[in-house]
Design an enzyme around this catalytic site. Structure first.
Site, PDB file in Angstrom:
ATOM      1  N   TYR A  22      15.445 -20.887   3.392  1.00 43.11           N
ATOM      2  CA  TYR A  22      13.918 -21.109   3.674  1.00 43.11           C
ATOM      3  C   TYR A  22      13.364 -21.117   2.396  1.00 43.11           C
ATOM      4  O   TYR A  22      13.613 -20.863   1.290  1.00 43.11           O
ATOM      5  CB  TYR A  22      13.453 -19.906   4.610  1.00 43.11           C
ATOM      6  CG  TYR A  22      13.509 -18.551   3.984  1.00 43.11           C
ATOM      7  CD1 TYR A  22      12.334 -17.960   3.568  1.00 43.11           C
ATOM      8  CD2 TYR A  22      14.573 -17.790   4.198  1.00 43.11           C
ATOM      9  CE1 TYR A  22      12.240 -16.670   2.765  1.00 43.11           C
ATOM     10  CE2 TYR A  22      14.815 -16.565   3.528  1.00 43.11           C
ATOM     11  CZ  TYR A  22      13.601 -16.054   3.036  1.00 43.11           C
ATOM     12  OH  TYR A  22      13.579 -14.700   2.281  1.00 43.11           O
ATOM     13  N   ARG A  78       8.920 -11.280  15.045  1.00 46.44           N
ATOM     14  CA  ARG A  78       8.495 -12.418  14.444  1.00 46.44           C
ATOM     15  C   ARG A  78       8.119 -13.673  15.698  1.00 46.44           C
ATOM     16  O   ARG A  78       8.764 -14.219  16.327  1.00 46.44           O
ATOM     17  CB  ARG A  78       9.469 -13.100  13.620  1.00 46.44           C
ATOM     18  CG  ARG A  78       9.766 -12.450  12.380  1.00 46.44           C
ATOM     19  CD  ARG A  78       8.989 -12.373  11.460  1.00 46.44           C
ATOM     20  NE  ARG A  78       9.157 -11.883  10.154  1.00 46.44           N
ATOM     21  CZ  ARG A  78       8.997 -10.428  10.059  1.00 46.44           C
ATOM     22  NH1 ARG A  78       8.555  -9.665  10.931  1.00 46.44           N
ATOM     23  NH2 ARG A  78       9.543  -9.923   8.933  1.00 46.44           N
ATOM     24  N   ALA A  83       0.424   1.733   4.426  1.00 48.41           N
ATOM     25  CA  ALA A  83      -0.215   2.627   3.491  1.00 48.41           C
ATOM     26  C   ALA A  83      -0.553   4.054   4.209  1.00 48.41           C
ATOM     27  O   ALA A  83      -0.880   4.865   3.332  1.00 48.41           O
ATOM     28  CB  ALA A  83      -1.494   2.091   2.839  1.00 48.41           C
ATOM     29  N   TYR A 109      14.764 -23.490   7.570  1.00 50.04           N
ATOM     30  CA  TYR A 109      16.070 -24.392   7.922  1.00 50.04           C
ATOM     31  C   TYR A 109      17.089 -23.541   8.325  1.00 50.04           C
ATOM     32  O   TYR A 109      18.032 -23.474   7.606  1.00 50.04           O
ATOM     33  CB  TYR A 109      16.146 -25.433   6.658  1.00 50.04           C
ATOM     34  CG  TYR A 109      14.892 -26.158   6.452  1.00 50.04           C
ATOM     35  CD1 TYR A 109      14.732 -27.553   7.087  1.00 50.04           C
ATOM     36  CD2 TYR A 109      14.212 -25.938   5.368  1.00 50.04           C
ATOM     37  CE1 TYR A 109      13.577 -28.262   6.750  1.00 50.04           C
ATOM     38  CE2 TYR A 109      13.023 -26.529   4.967  1.00 50.04           C
ATOM     39  CZ  TYR A 109      12.842 -27.952   5.481  1.00 50.04           C
ATOM     40  OH  TYR A 109      11.694 -28.708   5.151  1.00 50.04           O
ATOM     41  N   GLY A 128       9.602  -2.878   5.049  1.00 47.41           N
ATOM     42  CA  GLY A 128      10.019  -2.157   6.396  1.00 47.41           C
ATOM     43  C   GLY A 128      11.490  -2.082   6.244  1.00 47.41           C
ATOM     44  O   GLY A 128      12.181  -1.359   6.598  1.00 47.41           O
ATOM     45  N   ASP A 129      12.307  -3.151   5.798  1.00 51.21           N
ATOM     46  CA  ASP A 129      13.563  -3.561   5.829  1.00 51.21           C
ATOM     47  C   ASP A 129      14.311  -2.403   4.993  1.00 51.21           C
ATOM     48  O   ASP A 129      15.058  -1.791   5.356  1.00 51.21           O
ATOM     49  CB  ASP A 129      14.036  -4.856   5.218  1.00 51.21           C
ATOM     50  CG  ASP A 129      13.283  -6.178   5.873  1.00 51.21           C
ATOM     51  OD1 ASP A 129      12.853  -5.815   6.974  1.00 51.21           O
ATOM     52  OD2 ASP A 129      13.258  -7.104   5.185  1.00 51.21           O
ATOM     53  N   GLY A 150       9.754  -7.071   2.432  1.00 52.74           N
ATOM     54  CA  GLY A 150      11.195  -6.177   2.309  1.00 52.74           C
ATOM     55  C   GLY A 150      10.864  -4.739   2.432  1.00 52.74           C
ATOM     56  O   GLY A 150      11.730  -4.019   2.788  1.00 52.74           O
TER      57      GLY A 150
END
Length: 302
Positions: A85, A162, A222, A99, A250-251, A248
């Site tokens: 991407y 998403r 925050a 892609y 949250g990941d 990233g």
């Protein structure tokens, strides 16, 4: 020895457009970011996916090798490519062009799963993106959840919604059904407003507890995080940060929480240490480079 935490999803090679107009290559993917965050805390972590037998797949496995993420169960195929991407920064935000249609990960099937490794793991982690990428990857993720649940392996699900990948009704149906087998639910306040129609963190936590998870984390950027368990709920304050890029965050929070929860058995300590990791991630550019390691985290929250 099998990894104690297994993450399943689609990692992708990313190309970030710089101010010069050149592109910088990196690696993205929510559960891959989570795996790296967990590994940097000292956890035993592995990844489950399919990659093309191409140089992009090589780049991803090279990154995992450098980070200590076990890729021994990753499927490499010649008939499909590794997804990529492009990111175009803009004053109004970041614009993504993907892609991934027909990518190796999107074509992964339940038969590709290393069931013995899942049974031997302590935690299986997936995300809403894992469930949304394609019908094949969704079936694979749901099969992995079934294997984990039957074996007593804890299941962690990050909603990571998403809307561009699937319609909201399908997202609600599939995500909430998967939660029935989960031990840990991680969701953002924004995701949950779409998925549950609720805005109050305590009501959101109650909603997910009713679906199945014993541990629910509602992240609020925050404003920190609400941690809810059968023994009660607690507000986890945000750690000190100098935000420049939220990619990233949250990941890395999810991966770090799993690592520290597995090590300590204490979700409160795990959440407070994960908050340090998320704060460090937003204080640098990119999803992977700024993720803090174990020593930084322990110095902040012993």
């Amino acid at each position: 020895m099998s990894p104690r935490i297994l993450c399943l999803g689609e990692p992708m090679v990313e190309f970030l457009r710089l101010e010069s107009g050149d592109y910088r290559r990196g690696v993205g993917g929510d559960t891959s970011n989570a795996a790296i965050a967990a590994a940097r805390q000292g956890a035993s972590v592995g990844y489950l996916t399919a990659l093309g037998a191409d140089r992009f797949g090589d780049a991803i496995t090279a990154l995992w090798a450098s980070e200590g993420v076990d890729a021994s169960h990753v499927v490499r195929v010649a008939h499909a490519p590794t997804g990529i991407y492009f990111i175009d920064p803009d004053p109004e935000g970041r614009f993504f062009t993907y892609y991934r249609a027909g990518s190796a990960a999107s074509l992964m099937r339940p038969g590709d799963l290393p069931q013995d490794a899942i049974r031997a793991a302590d935690i299986l982690h997936i995300s809403g993106i894992t469930l949304a990428v394609s019908d094949d990857l969704r079936s694979t993720a749901l099969a992995a959840i079934d294997v984990a649940a039957a074996a007593g392996t804890a299941v962690s699900i990050d909603t990571n919604l998403r809307p561009a990948l699937w319609d909201i009704e399908t997202a609600r149906k599939i995500t909430h059904a998967a939660m029935a087998s989960a031990t840990i639910a991680v969701t953002s306040i924004d995701d949950s407003q779409h998925l549950t129609g609720l805005a109050d963190p305590h009501a959101i936590a109650g909603f997910y507890h009713d679906l199945g998870p014993r541990i629910v984390l509602v992240t609020r950027g925050a404003a920190g995080c609400l941690l809810s368990t059968p023994s009660g709920s607690v507000e986890i304050p945000p750690a000190d940060a100098a935000p420049v890029d939220s990619t990233g965050a949250g990941d890395s929070f999810s991966g770090a929480f799993l690592a520290w929860w597995l090590e300590t058995g204490d979700p409160d300590i795990a959440a407070r240490r994960a908050a340090v990791v998320a704060a460090g991630t937003v204080s640098g550019f990119g999803a992977v480079t700024p993720i803090p390691g174990r020593s930084v985290v322990l110095a902040a929250v012993p």
